[in-house]
Write a protein that holds these residues in place. Structure first.
Motif, PDB file in Angstrom:
ATOM      1  N   MET A  36      11.304   7.901  -6.081  1.00 13.52           N
ATOM      2  CA  MET A  36      12.074   6.842  -6.744  1.00 13.52           C
ATOM      3  C   MET A  36      12.726   7.405  -8.016  1.00 13.52           C
ATOM      4  N   GLU A  37      11.938   8.111  -8.820  1.00 14.35           N
ATOM      5  CA  GLU A  37      12.451   8.619 -10.094  1.00 14.35           C
ATOM      6  C   GLU A  37      13.526   9.683  -9.930  1.00 14.35           C
ATOM      7  N   SER A  38      13.433  10.483  -8.870  1.00 17.30           N
ATOM      8  CA  SER A  38      14.421  11.537  -8.644  1.00 17.30           C
ATOM      9  C   SER A  38      15.688  11.036  -7.961  1.00 17.30           C
ATOM     10  N   GLY A  39      15.628   9.828  -7.410  1.00 21.34           N
ATOM     11  CA  GLY A  39      16.770   9.306  -6.658  1.00 21.34           C
ATOM     12  C   GLY A  39      16.741   9.683  -5.196  1.00 21.34           C
ATOM     13  N   GLU A  40      15.708  10.423  -4.768  1.00 22.25           N
ATOM     14  CA  GLU A  40      15.590  10.792  -3.358  1.00 22.25           C
ATOM     15  C   GLU A  40      15.465   9.552  -2.476  1.00 22.25           C
ATOM     16  N   ARG A  73       3.880  10.545  -4.634  1.00 23.02           N
ATOM     17  CA  ARG A  73       5.077  10.939  -3.865  1.00 23.02           C
ATOM     18  C   ARG A  73       6.162   9.875  -3.953  1.00 23.02           C
ATOM     19  N   LEU A  74       5.781   8.614  -3.746  1.00 20.33           N
ATOM     20  CA  LEU A  74       6.758   7.526  -3.815  1.00 20.33           C
ATOM     21  C   LEU A  74       7.359   7.403  -5.209  1.00 20.33           C
ATOM     22  N   ILE A  82       4.424   6.007   5.042  1.00 20.50           N
ATOM     23  CA  ILE A  82       3.138   5.306   5.133  1.00 20.50           C
ATOM     24  C   ILE A  82       2.364   5.785   6.353  1.00 20.50           C
ATOM     25  N   GLU A  83       3.033   5.871   7.492  1.00 18.13           N
ATOM     26  CA  GLU A  83       2.359   6.324   8.717  1.00 18.13           C
ATOM     27  C   GLU A  83       1.780   7.726   8.533  1.00 18.13           C
ATOM     28  N   ALA A  84       2.528   8.608   7.890  1.00 18.31           N
ATOM     29  CA  ALA A  84       2.065   9.980   7.680  1.00 18.31           C
ATOM     30  C   ALA A  84       0.860  10.041   6.740  1.00 18.31           C
ATOM     31  N   SER A  85       0.710   9.058   5.884  1.00 16.78           N
ATOM     32  CA  SER A  85      -0.396   9.056   4.921  1.00 16.78           C
ATOM     33  C   SER A  85      -1.740   8.716   5.559  1.00 16.78           C
ATOM     34  N   GLY A  86      -1.704   8.018   6.691  1.00 18.46           N
ATOM     35  CA  GLY A  86      -2.935   7.579   7.331  1.00 18.46           C
ATOM     36  C   GLY A  86      -3.539   6.332   6.710  1.00 18.46           C
ATOM     37  N   LEU A  87      -2.854   5.741   5.748  1.00 22.16           N
ATOM     38  CA  LEU A  87      -3.348   4.533   5.095  1.00 22.16           C
ATOM     39  C   LEU A  87      -2.900   3.280   5.838  1.00 22.16           C
ATOM     40  N   ARG A  88      -3.587   2.185   5.584  1.00 20.38           N
ATOM     41  CA  ARG A  88      -3.226   0.899   6.162  1.00 20.38           C
ATOM     42  C   ARG A  88      -2.263   0.201   5.206  1.00 20.38           C
ATOM     43  N   ALA A  89      -1.251  -0.444   5.764  1.00 13.99           N
ATOM     44  CA  ALA A  89      -0.279  -1.145   4.926  1.00 13.99           C
ATOM     45  C   ALA A  89       0.203  -2.414   5.609  1.00 13.99           C
ATOM     46  N   LEU A  90       0.540  -3.359   4.782  1.00 13.86           N
ATOM     47  CA  LEU A  90       1.192  -4.590   5.190  1.00 13.86           C
ATOM     48  C   LEU A  90       2.625  -4.490   4.681  1.00 13.86           C
ATOM     49  N   VAL A  91       3.580  -4.537   5.590  1.00 13.40           N
ATOM     50  CA  VAL A  91       4.992  -4.435   5.241  1.00 13.40           C
ATOM     51  C   VAL A  91       5.642  -5.751   5.620  1.00 13.40           C
ATOM     52  N   HIS A  92       6.410  -6.320   4.685  1.00 15.63           N
ATOM     53  CA  HIS A  92       7.017  -7.619   4.987  1.00 15.63           C
ATOM     54  C   HIS A  92       8.295  -7.839   4.189  1.00 15.63           C
ATOM     55  N   PRO A  93       9.166  -8.683   4.743  1.00 19.95           N
ATOM     56  CA  PRO A  93      10.355  -9.073   3.986  1.00 19.95           C
ATOM     57  C   PRO A  93       9.957 -10.076   2.911  1.00 19.95           C
ATOM     58  N   LEU A  94      10.851 -10.307   1.989  1.00 21.45           N
ATOM     59  CA  LEU A  94      10.684 -11.375   1.004  1.00 21.45           C
ATOM     60  C   LEU A  94      11.675 -12.472   1.331  1.00 21.45           C
ATOM     61  N   THR A  95      11.159 -13.573   1.806  1.00 20.65           N
ATOM     62  CA  THR A  95      11.986 -14.742   2.096  1.00 20.65           C
ATOM     63  C   THR A  95      11.535 -15.847   1.153  1.00 20.65           C
ATOM     64  N   ASP A  96      11.929 -17.066   1.432  1.00 20.28           N
ATOM     65  CA  ASP A  96      11.444 -18.170   0.605  1.00 20.28           C
ATOM     66  C   ASP A  96      10.157 -18.770   1.164  1.00 20.28           C
ATOM     67  N   ASP A  97       9.512 -18.064   2.104  1.00 18.03           N
ATOM     68  CA  ASP A  97       8.266 -18.538   2.704  1.00 18.03           C
ATOM     69  C   ASP A  97       7.197 -17.450   2.575  1.00 18.03           C
ATOM     70  N   LEU A 115      12.750   0.525  -5.131  1.00 16.60           N
ATOM     71  CA  LEU A 115      13.041  -0.034  -6.444  1.00 16.60           C
ATOM     72  C   LEU A 115      11.851  -0.098  -7.388  1.00 16.60           C
ATOM     73  N   MET A 116      10.643  -0.121  -6.857  1.00 19.57           N
ATOM     74  CA  MET A 116       9.467  -0.199  -7.706  1.00 19.57           C
ATOM     75  C   MET A 116       8.253   0.329  -6.965  1.00 19.57           C
ATOM     76  N   VAL A 117       7.432   1.083  -7.665  1.00 21.58           N
ATOM     77  CA  VAL A 117       6.122   1.499  -7.189  1.00 21.58           C
ATOM     78  C   VAL A 117       5.139   0.906  -8.189  1.00 21.58           C
ATOM     79  N   GLY A 118       4.328  -0.031  -7.722  1.00 20.06           N
ATOM     80  CA  GLY A 118       3.417  -0.740  -8.612  1.00 20.06           C
ATOM     81  C   GLY A 118       2.174   0.056  -8.951  1.00 20.06           C
ATOM     82  N   ASN A 119       1.396  -0.512  -9.829  1.00 19.84           N
ATOM     83  CA  ASN A 119       0.149   0.099 -10.262  1.00 19.84           C
ATOM     84  C   ASN A 119      -0.889   0.080  -9.149  1.00 19.84           C
ATOM     85  N   LEU A 120      -1.735   1.094  -9.134  1.00 14.94           N
ATOM     86  CA  LEU A 120      -2.876   1.104  -8.230  1.00 14.94           C
ATOM     87  C   LEU A 120      -3.876   0.059  -8.716  1.00 14.94           C
TER      88      LEU A 120
END
Length: 133
Positions: A34-38, A29-30, A77-92, A43-48
């Protein structure tokens, strides 16, 4: 972080063996969004990944997106029922994965923090949107 919503974010979306179909479905889905522009700020969906990688102890895939996409990404993510870690990218890198992180779909996992970049040397920032582990 920028105030215009363009700050870089990551999500690491985990699955256990019995959750693989849900992970495959969310990954597809992601990718389609991404590919459709929706989801233009995705910007990126990585490999499983089938096993631990970097600090992550479970199979997972990584996505890169801009801060302004956070509500849309969190809802998916919430609708998927999966666990996720979401975070910003800083210099730390350590703070990104701990004090700045948000867990969805369950409590925090024990990450291998020994592999994190030292503060000020976050290798994630230059690779944002280009590749995953």
């Amino acid at each position: 972080m920028t105030s215009d919503g363009t700050a870089p974010f990551h999500a690491h979306i985990y699955h256990e063996a019995h959750q693989r179909p849900a992970s495959d479905a969310l990954h597809a889905r992601l990718t389609a969004m991404m590919e459709s522009g929706e989801a233009r700020d995705l910007l990126m969906v990585g490999n499983l990944r089938e096993g631990p990688v970097g600090p992550h102890p479970l199979p997972q895939f990584e996505i890169h997106f801009l801060q302004r996409a956070l509500p849309q990404i969190l809802a998916l993510i919430e609708a998927s029922g999966l666990r996720a870690l979401v975070h910003p990218l800083t210099d730390d890198d350590l703070a990104d994965h701990t004090t700045l992180a948000q867990w969805i779909g369950g409590g925090p996992l024990d990450l291998d923090l020994s592999v994190m970049d030292p503060p000020g040397e976050n290798q994630g920032v230059p690779r944002f949107g280009r590749r995953d582990f």
